[in-house]
Design an enzyme around this catalytic site. Structure first.
Site, PDB file in Angstrom:
ATOM      1  N   HIS A 107      -3.285   6.222   7.020  1.00 43.17           N
ATOM      2  CA  HIS A 107      -2.200   7.517   6.833  1.00 43.17           C
ATOM      3  C   HIS A 107      -0.812   6.944   6.541  1.00 43.17           C
ATOM      4  O   HIS A 107      -0.299   7.385   4.859  1.00 43.17           O
ATOM      5  CB  HIS A 107      -2.901   7.394   8.204  1.00 43.17           C
ATOM      6  CG  HIS A 107      -3.118   9.373   8.194  1.00 43.17           C
ATOM      7  ND1 HIS A 107      -2.407  10.499   7.277  1.00 43.17           N
ATOM      8  CD2 HIS A 107      -2.784  10.494   9.421  1.00 43.17           C
ATOM      9  CE1 HIS A 107      -2.632  11.180   7.616  1.00 43.17           C
ATOM     10  NE2 HIS A 107      -2.910  11.437   8.855  1.00 43.17           N
TER      11      HIS A 107
ATOM     12  N   HIS B  40      -7.748   8.425  -2.138  1.00 41.68           N
ATOM     13  CA  HIS B  40      -7.420   9.771  -0.871  1.00 41.68           C
ATOM     14  C   HIS B  40      -9.198  10.478  -1.187  1.00 41.68           C
ATOM     15  O   HIS B  40      -9.661  10.413  -1.952  1.00 41.68           O
ATOM     16  CB  HIS B  40      -6.477  11.323  -1.416  1.00 41.68           C
ATOM     17  CG  HIS B  40      -5.621  11.005  -0.625  1.00 41.68           C
ATOM     18  ND1 HIS B  40      -7.010  12.254  -0.504  1.00 41.68           N
ATOM     19  CD2 HIS B  40      -4.610  11.653  -0.048  1.00 41.68           C
ATOM     20  CE1 HIS B  40      -6.092  13.265   0.630  1.00 41.68           C
ATOM     21  NE2 HIS B  40      -4.895  12.675   1.070  1.00 41.68           N
TER      22      HIS B  40
ATOM     23  N   ASP C  49       2.388   8.686  -1.153  1.00 44.65           N
ATOM     24  CA  ASP C  49       2.746   7.158  -0.348  1.00 44.65           C
ATOM     25  C   ASP C  49       2.896   6.245  -1.674  1.00 44.65           C
ATOM     26  O   ASP C  49       3.696   5.251  -1.154  1.00 44.65           O
ATOM     27  CB  ASP C  49       1.593   6.533   1.119  1.00 44.65           C
ATOM     28  CG  ASP C  49       1.714   8.104   2.150  1.00 44.65           C
ATOM     29  OD1 ASP C  49       0.700   8.068   2.513  1.00 44.65           O
ATOM     30  OD2 ASP C  49       2.287   7.638   2.391  1.00 44.65           O
TER      31      ASP C  49
HETATM   32  C1  SDX Z   1      -2.499   9.856   3.562  1.00 46.50           C
HETATM   33  O1  SDX Z   1      -5.860  12.914   4.444  1.00 46.50           O
HETATM   34  C2  SDX Z   1      -4.726  13.319   3.931  1.00 46.50           C
HETATM   35  O2  SDX Z   1      -4.170  13.868   3.888  1.00 46.50           O
HETATM   36  C3  SDX Z   1      -3.504  12.144   4.400  1.00 46.50           C
HETATM   37  C4  SDX Z   1      -2.205  12.156   3.425  1.00 46.50           C
HETATM   38  C5  SDX Z   1      -1.849  13.587   3.777  1.00 46.50           C
HETATM   39  O3  SDX Z   1      -0.431  14.064   3.326  1.00 46.50           O
HETATM   40  O4  SDX Z   1      -1.917  13.749   5.413  1.00 46.50           O
HETATM   41  O5  SDX Z   1      -2.114  12.823   1.727  1.00 46.50           O
HETATM   42  C6  SDX Z   1      -1.503  11.480   3.692  1.00 46.50           C
HETATM   43  O6  SDX Z   1      -2.583   9.162   4.730  1.00 46.50           O
HETATM   44  C7  SDX Z   1      -2.340   9.754   2.100  1.00 46.50           C
HETATM   45  C8  SDX Z   1      -3.105   8.485   1.462  1.00 46.50           C
HETATM   46  C9  SDX Z   1      -2.566   6.786   2.208  1.00 46.50           C
HETATM   47  N1  SDX Z   1      -3.300   6.049   2.772  1.00 46.50           N
HETATM   48  C10 SDX Z   1      -3.058   4.228   1.290  1.00 46.50           C
HETATM   49  O7  SDX Z   1      -2.915   4.248  -0.038  1.00 46.50           O
HETATM   50  C11 SDX Z   1      -4.781   3.465   1.668  1.00 46.50           C
HETATM   51  C12 SDX Z   1      -4.728   2.493   0.708  1.00 46.50           C
HETATM   52  N2  SDX Z   1      -5.976   4.215   0.682  1.00 46.50           N
HETATM   53  C13 SDX Z   1      -6.947   3.563   1.877  1.00 46.50           C
HETATM   54  O8  SDX Z   1      -7.345   2.529   2.583  1.00 46.50           O
HETATM   55  C14 SDX Z   1      -8.112   5.286   1.084  1.00 46.50           C
HETATM   56  O9  SDX Z   1      -8.106   5.099   0.247  1.00 46.50           O
HETATM   57  C15 SDX Z   1      -7.996   5.954   2.301  1.00 46.50           C
HETATM   58  C16 SDX Z   1      -8.161   5.739   3.813  1.00 46.50           C
HETATM   59  C17 SDX Z   1      -6.593   7.099   2.029  1.00 46.50           C
HETATM   60  C18 SDX Z   1      -9.368   6.791   1.938  1.00 46.50           C
HETATM   61  O10 SDX Z   1      -9.987   6.423   1.798  1.00 46.50           O
HETATM   62  P1  SDX Z   1     -12.558   7.152   1.998  1.00 46.50           P
HETATM   63  O11 SDX Z   1     -12.231   8.761   1.546  1.00 46.50           O
HETATM   64  O12 SDX Z   1     -12.230   7.103   3.620  1.00 46.50           O
HETATM   65  O13 SDX Z   1     -12.575   6.068   0.801  1.00 46.50           O
HETATM   66  P2  SDX Z   1     -13.333   4.977   1.216  1.00 46.50           P
HETATM   67  O14 SDX Z   1     -13.067   3.861   1.837  1.00 46.50           O
HETATM   68  O15 SDX Z   1     -15.238   5.492   1.499  1.00 46.50           O
HETATM   69  O16 SDX Z   1     -13.327   3.994  -0.350  1.00 46.50           O
HETATM   70  C19 SDX Z   1     -14.659   4.478  -1.177  1.00 46.50           C
HETATM   71  C20 SDX Z   1     -14.466   3.472  -2.168  1.00 46.50           C
HETATM   72  C21 SDX Z   1     -14.846   1.814  -1.638  1.00 46.50           C
HETATM   73  O17 SDX Z   1     -15.487   1.834  -2.152  1.00 46.50           O
HETATM   74  P3  SDX Z   1     -16.773   0.995  -2.205  1.00 46.50           P
HETATM   75  O18 SDX Z   1     -16.847   0.331  -0.488  1.00 46.50           O
HETATM   76  O19 SDX Z   1     -16.909   2.038  -2.635  1.00 46.50           O
HETATM   77  O20 SDX Z   1     -17.410   0.063  -3.366  1.00 46.50           O
HETATM   78  O21 SDX Z   1     -13.048   2.721  -3.102  1.00 46.50           O
HETATM   79  C22 SDX Z   1     -12.357   2.005  -2.487  1.00 46.50           C
HETATM   80  C23 SDX Z   1     -12.820   1.196  -0.974  1.00 46.50           C
HETATM   81  O22 SDX Z   1     -12.731   0.295  -0.772  1.00 46.50           O
HETATM   82  N3  SDX Z   1     -11.203   2.116  -2.445  1.00 46.50           N
HETATM   83  C24 SDX Z   1      -9.891   1.730  -2.657  1.00 46.50           C
HETATM   84  C25 SDX Z   1      -9.426   1.915  -2.174  1.00 46.50           C
HETATM   85  N4  SDX Z   1      -8.978   3.291  -2.086  1.00 46.50           N
HETATM   86  C26 SDX Z   1     -10.639   2.745  -1.914  1.00 46.50           C
HETATM   87  N5  SDX Z   1     -10.310   0.537  -3.343  1.00 46.50           N
HETATM   88  C27 SDX Z   1      -9.115  -0.333  -3.171  1.00 46.50           C
HETATM   89  N6  SDX Z   1      -7.731  -0.017  -2.639  1.00 46.50           N
HETATM   90  C28 SDX Z   1      -7.562   1.406  -2.211  1.00 46.50           C
HETATM   91  N7  SDX Z   1      -6.463   2.312  -2.232  1.00 46.50           N
END
Ligand code: SDX
Length: 421
Positions: A261, A300, A356
């Protein structure tokens, strides 16, 4: 075709038809079929937890609006305190309303000397500033007898003003403690962002650079709210028990602290530093695709397109670098973005830069240590948490949050004496 959904329970033949309004239908339909039937929705991927009129997101088209105003227009024309008023009250303030609001915030920036001189000294010298900030937000509530008077609109307004006004003071205090510097008191002659930068950096005849003051204000606007994100959901869940807003905001800040997050901005810069040089980008991308870790700052839950905030921050970075000099990690970030946006792994999963991905580069160029990055996210997000908290308390649909579960544990069994195990 009617805007309704009909659900049939094949076990009983019972059906129920309920309206679909704005893409949402009431879960009461499920209870009508069977009061002991629950929808299994871990992480709330398909759950609308509340009604809200504060922020609108369109993830497919990369749209973000605060009370209907596009984030691009607010970032260009507004200030954080004006946006805070908008988020809390639903309308942009008149000149007089804004003047009264700014004056109110400006004259509540001081914190009790006990926080400054006793509370903060309880932390270890190398305590993480975000851990300190979370604690300080909760402790703040213990100084005000009306903190718990959440049914009193005036008391709620006092708490909202205090938290918005004092979060920069607490943030700067945590930083100055972590580097062993004396604290700077708030300067009521400065704007909100300038006062924060002054409390952070003032030693001797420090002057806030106007370009950095504006960049801080724009970053505060962009981080102010984002509908039902993890931290805001925590604020609403804790607030639903009628806990005081300081305790609820501490819970929200705790959720924001997580690397998935608000902690992602810190993780992005550590990731870029670990990659080290542009020629290491392909190998890093391959390691992510192999499951060795995530491309932090990408992806996201809602945006399946470019996060509109990331685009604005990316352009704001160049304004900051004009003053501070370019952050050398920028070229690695740009190479990562270019590589990822043309790689099927990321394209197929609709992974784009989020808020971010570039923000940490600006913070680092401005001199903030990376341990402060999530604190910089929490300061402006305080108004988002409070706007949702206030909306919750005024929502007749809301009551204490208490979901059910899918029990997968043992059936009843008898106790066995330890000698017989
Ligand atoms: C914020 O919710 C909000 O609005 C939050 C926010 C706010 O203003 O409050 O916008 C702020 O939290 C932004 C997000 C910051 N976090 C990151 O940058 C961390 C990296 N990103 C992730 O871990 C991920 O993308 C999330 C947590 C942001 C979202 O995760 P989801 O929606 O639960 O998606 P998921 O984990 O189920 O991923 C779906 C697929 C998976 O692959 P498969 O299992 O289908 O093969 O996408 C892949 C994940 O492995 N994936 C990524 C990835 N994010 C998702 N693979 C590599 N790098 C990534 N960053």
């Amino acid at each position: 075709m009617p805007d309704t959904i009909t659900i049939t329970d094949d076990r009983t033949g019972k059906t129920v038809t309920v309206p679909i309004t704005d893409g949402v239908f009431p879960s009461s339909a499920i209870r009508e079929l069977d009061p002991n039937l629950y929808v299994y929705d871990p992480a709330y991927l398909s759950t609308a937890s509340c009604r809200s009129s504060i922020t609108y997101l369109d993830g497919d088209n990369g749209i973000l609006r605060y009370r209907g105003y596009p984030i691009e227009q607010l970032a260009e024309h507004s200030t954080y305190l004006e946006v805070a008023y908008l988020l809390l009250n639903g309308e942009l303030p008149t000149a007089e309303q804004l003047s009264i609001w700014v004056d109110d915030i400006t004259h509540h920036t001081f914190i009790h000397e006990n926080m400054r001189k006793r509370f903060v000294d309880g932390f270890h010298y190398d305590a993480h500033p975000m851990g300190m900030f979370v604690s300080a937000i909760a402790a703040l509530g213990t100084f005000y007898e009306d903190a718990k008077a959440i049914g009193d609109p005036d008391a709620r307004h006092n708490s909202i003003v205090r938290l918005i006004a004092k979060s920069p003071t607490l943030a700067a205090m945590c930083y100055r403690f972590s580097v062993g510097l004396p604290f700077n008191y708030p300067d009521n002659d400065l704007t909100y962002p300038a006062n924060f930068l002054n409390m952070m950096w003032k030693i001797g005849d420090y002057e806030v650079h106007p370009a950095l003051e504006r960049a801080m204000d724009v970053l505060f606007i962009l981080h102010a709210d984002h509908e039902q994100n993890c931290g805001t959901t925590a604020m609403r869940v804790v607030g639903s028990s009628q806990a005081d807003p300081y305790s609820a905001a501490a819970a929200a800040a705790s959720a924001l602290y997580g690397p998935l997050h608000g902690g992602a901005n810190e993780a992005v810069v550590r990731m870029l530093a670990d990659i080290g040089t542009i020629d290491q980008v392909p190998a890093f991308i391959d390691s992510v695709k192999a499951g060795a870790g995530r491309l932090m700052g990408f992806g996201h839950r809602v945006y399946k397109n470019y996060d509109p905030r990331a685009a604005i921050i990316k352009s704001a970075a160049y304004d900051v670098f004009e003053v501070t000099g370019k952050n050398p990690l920028l070229d690695i970030a740009l190479a990562l973005e270019e590589t990822a946006l043309s790689d099927p792994y990321f394209v197929d999963r609709r992974l784009y830069p989020n808020v971010d991905f570039y923000s940490g580069l600006i913070y680092q160029a401005m001199g903030f240590p990376i341990e402060m990055f999530t604190v910089l996210f929490a300061i402006p997000r305080t108004v988002g948490w409070l706007a949702h908290w206030d909306e919750l308390l005024n929502d007749s649909d809301q009551k204490i949050s208490r979901p059910r579960q899918w029990y997968t544990g043992e059936a009843e069994r008898d106790y066995i004496a330890v000698a017989d195990r």
